[in-house]
Design an enzyme around this catalytic site. Structure first.
Site, short mmCIF file in Angstrom:
data_model
loop_
_atom_site.label_atom_id
_atom_site.label_comp_id
_atom_site.label_asym_id
_atom_site.label_seq_id
_atom_site.Cartn_x
_atom_site.Cartn_y
_atom_site.Cartn_z
N GLU A 1 -3.16 3.36 19.42
CA GLU A 1 -3.99 2.40 18.71
C GLU A 1 -4.47 1.26 19.61
OE1 GLU A 1 -1.51 1.00 15.57
OE2 GLU A 1 -2.10 2.60 14.22
N GLU B 1 -0.69 9.62 11.97
CA GLU B 1 0.43 8.80 11.48
C GLU B 1 0.11 8.39 10.07
OE1 GLU B 1 1.29 5.11 13.47
OE2 GLU B 1 1.08 6.04 15.43
#
Ligand code: GAL
Length: 660
Positions: A154, A307
């Site tokens: 991320e 995720e």
């Protein structure tokens, strides 16, 4: 298609999560093997935060422990999504390279002790990132467990340091060519901001009052490009040693400052993370929003939920428990929209440390828990869906998303704090989702011809090419709804003169907006059709459009608020205020009716979500999620893959995957 290589390797859809075994000991690893087998885990993301273990001091690597885990996972039949650890540099790195720590807009340099403490533009960081990625790829590039490379985690940290200033100037020179062009673009004639040398230019650091809007927008664009360049460097370092697909995990706006369309073109497989931000049916709508965006970024190809929050929902600063059945429902909400599986953060809940309260597949209580039972049930369900691999989803409606328009709405000095970007997209998506539709996201310059209805909820910035594309879309028969404060500035944030929105779009909408009239805080207005609205109003006149609802307040009394224009073969709608939810839903419903758009399974009651996946060979499957607390009879009994038998009714809260 690289995602196909992944599902072929896995023999079906992916199920698993982030696995951080370095937090545990050999006894727990043994139990992990057994529990992963029980839960049908076939893919584990390893090494996301392992830099300090992998490279205990600069240039010295310790791979033994990772060798052992990869070999063990392989022996247990679990494939590995191997991460480069560059999201969390170890303390030795920042002490050796303090200039690689990020600096905030106020000049404060952060310290290590958390994660993501790096500046992407610092040469020492970039060198170290390339080095550790190459070392991993050299060692594990053809390891039999390896199915996918996961670059970084991320990309999120922004920086305003001197390295950033230098890199920003290089980017600005490439974009603007000359200082004159930059001064013109940023309108530096105002407030004496004129630059006479490139060295004078800084990233938009904290200043006395409003920062220059052009500078802020260019900084967002620059940061996205810089992030992409950092990603590419690692990807290419990996590709030199490995032929496995490479990706990074995206967290959709507004968490990351990234142009997602650009990232979608550079990753081998689009992977996204999703953390629900509300309980109940709102969580399902949020999952649909993120999943529809992920598929759209992938250009309609299958993608992967990398995720998700296992059994919790983050809402208003609280970590709430998911409802029973949500783990499967949320997983299938993503699979329905093209995800080739479902992965969670993380496999085993940390006993201590920064995320010890983040729910996981194996909670603190261990396998004898509701969470692990539901995880296992979800794993069994996903294991039954292998035949869906490679199938795709079709949508007849789209919501427009453009990162430039998003960043433009974050600059200082806009006329109301109620102007919003991501929430406006979510409201538009929600209205379509509530109407039972699958939704694509599209860029205003994409070919929109395949969509019957397109919503443009927040296009403050719109290029000439975008405005012309939207005009053509309507002329060619499309139904377009443009909402307030759209088409107002060009790509340099210069206002459209002579009336908003941008001229070609004005032609399609048959309106000319003269002035914006933001509403007061808490003010609610009523339109002539009885609908209510907040936040915003506009003074406009029709130029060919028909007025469907008028303002009834103050100086706008009697003026058009909602209009519709028959233009070419299509219809251009303009909504100049922010309707409350029920009025907005009614408006969207009317557009859909007039355009003849219906859900895939029109006979289902509200609260039952249905999405169809289509295989290239003509097979298809309806994925159904029942958000109601009562059973819902199906229009006709079909074969359900989850129960491997005929199904006549969806149980309360239940899911089904029906072969058509
Ligand atoms: C994600 C992140 C994970 C973990 C998770 C739960 O955004 O990638 O590393 O922090 O959130 O908070």
């Amino acid at each position: 298609m690289d995602i196909r290589r992944l599902t072929d390797r896995l023999g079906g859809l992916a199920f698993g999560g982030d696995y951080n075994p370095e937090q545990w000991d050999a006894e727990v690893w043994k139990e992990d093997d057994e529990l992963m087998h029980r839960a049908r885990v076939n893919l584990a993301t390893v090494g996301v935060f392992s830099w300090a273990l992998l490279e205990p001091e600069e240039g010295r690597y310790d791979f033994d422990w990772l060798d052992a885990h990869l070999d063990r996972l392989h022996a247990a039949g679990v494939a590995v999504d191997l991460a480069t650890p560059t999201a969390s540099p170890p303390p030795w790195f920042t002490l050796a390279h303090p200039d690689a720590l990020p600096v905030g807009p106020d000049g404060t340099r952060l310290t290590h002790g958390s994660r993501d403490t790096y500046c992407l533009t610092a040469p020492a960081y970039r060198r170290a990132a390339r080095r550790v990625a190459a070392a991993l790829a050299e060692r594990y590039g053809d390891h039999p467990a390896l199915a996918l490379w996961h670059v970084h985690n991320e990309y999120v940290t922004l920086c305003w340091c001197d390295h950033t200033a230098a890199a920003f100037r290089v980017w600005l020179r490439a974009r603007h060519g000359t200082l004159e062009a930059l001064n013109e673009a940023w309108a530096t004639a105002f407030w004496s901001q004129r630059y006479t040398s490139w060295e004078q230019i800084l990233p938009p650091r904290q200043s006395q009052w409003h920062r220059n809007p052009g500078q802020s927008l260019d900084y967002s664009r620059f940061w996205s490009d810089e992030t992409l360049a950092a990603y590419r460097e690692q990807r290419d370092a990996i590709r030199a040693h490995s032929d496995r697909p490479v990706t990074t995990n995206l967290m959709l706006p507004g968490y990351q400052n990234l142009d997602l369309w650009a990232f979608g073109r550079e990753v081998d497989v689009v992977c996204v993370n999703h953390y629900p931000d509300a309980p109940g049916v709102d969580a399902a709508a949020h999952a649909a929003f993120d999943a529809d965006r992920a598929r759209s970024i992938a250009g309609g190809a299958p993608w992967l939920l990398m995720e998700s929050g296992t059994n919790t929902v983050y809402a208003g600063g609280r970590v709430l428990a998911k409802e029973p059945g949500d783990i499967l429902r949320h997983s299938l909400a993503h699979v329905a929209r093209g995800s080739e599986g479902t992965l969670f953060f993380q496999w085993r809940q940390s006993r201590a440390g920064a995320e010890q309260w983040h729910s996981s597949m194996v909670p603190h209580a261990g396998p004898d828990s509701r969470t692990f039972r539901e995880v296992t049930a979800a794993g069994e369900a996903v294991a039954r869906l292998g035949e869906l691999a490679g199938s795709t989803v079709r949508a007849e409606v789209a919501v427009l998303h453009d990162s430039d328009a998003w960043w433009a709405m974050k600059v200082d000095g806009l006329p109301s704090p109620d102007l919003e970007y991501v929430p406006a997209l979510r409201r538009a998506h929600r209205a379509l989702w509530d109407a039972g539709l699958t939704v694509d996201f599209a860029h205003p310059e994409h070919d929109l011809g395949r969509y019957r209805v397109v919503l443009a909820p927040a296009l403050f910035l719109l290029t000439d090419a975008g405005a012309e594309n939207l005009r053509r879309y309507v002329a060619d028969g499309g139904t377009l709804l443009v909402q307030h404060f759209s088409g107002v500035v060009d790509e340099r944030l210069h206002a459209r003169l002579g009336g908003y929105p941008a001229a070609p779009l004005r032609e399609a909408l048959g309106v000319r907006v003269e002035e914006h009239r933001p509403l007061r805080q808490g003010e609610r207005i009523t339109l002539s059709d009885g609908s209510t609205a907040t936040a915003w109003s506009e003074s406009l006149r029709t130029e060919g459009a028909e007025t469907l609802a008028a303002y009834t307040h103050g100086m706008l009394d009697g003026g058009p608020a909602l209009t519709r224009h028959d233009f070419g073969g299509g219809h251009g709608w303009y909504l100049s205020t922010r309707l409350d939810d029920s009025g907005y839903a009614a408006l969207v419903g009317r557009l859909l009716r007039e355009a003849g758009v219906t859900p895939d399974l029109p006979d289902l009651p509200a609260g039952v979500e249905a999405v169809t996946r289509h295989a290239p060979d003509g097979r298809s499957w309806h994925l159904l999620l029942n958000h109601r607390s009562e059973a819902v009879p199906l229009p006709r009994p079909s074969h359900d893959l989850l129960t491997d038998g005929p199904l006549a009714a969806l149980p309360p809260g239940g899911c089904a995957v029906l072969r058509t």
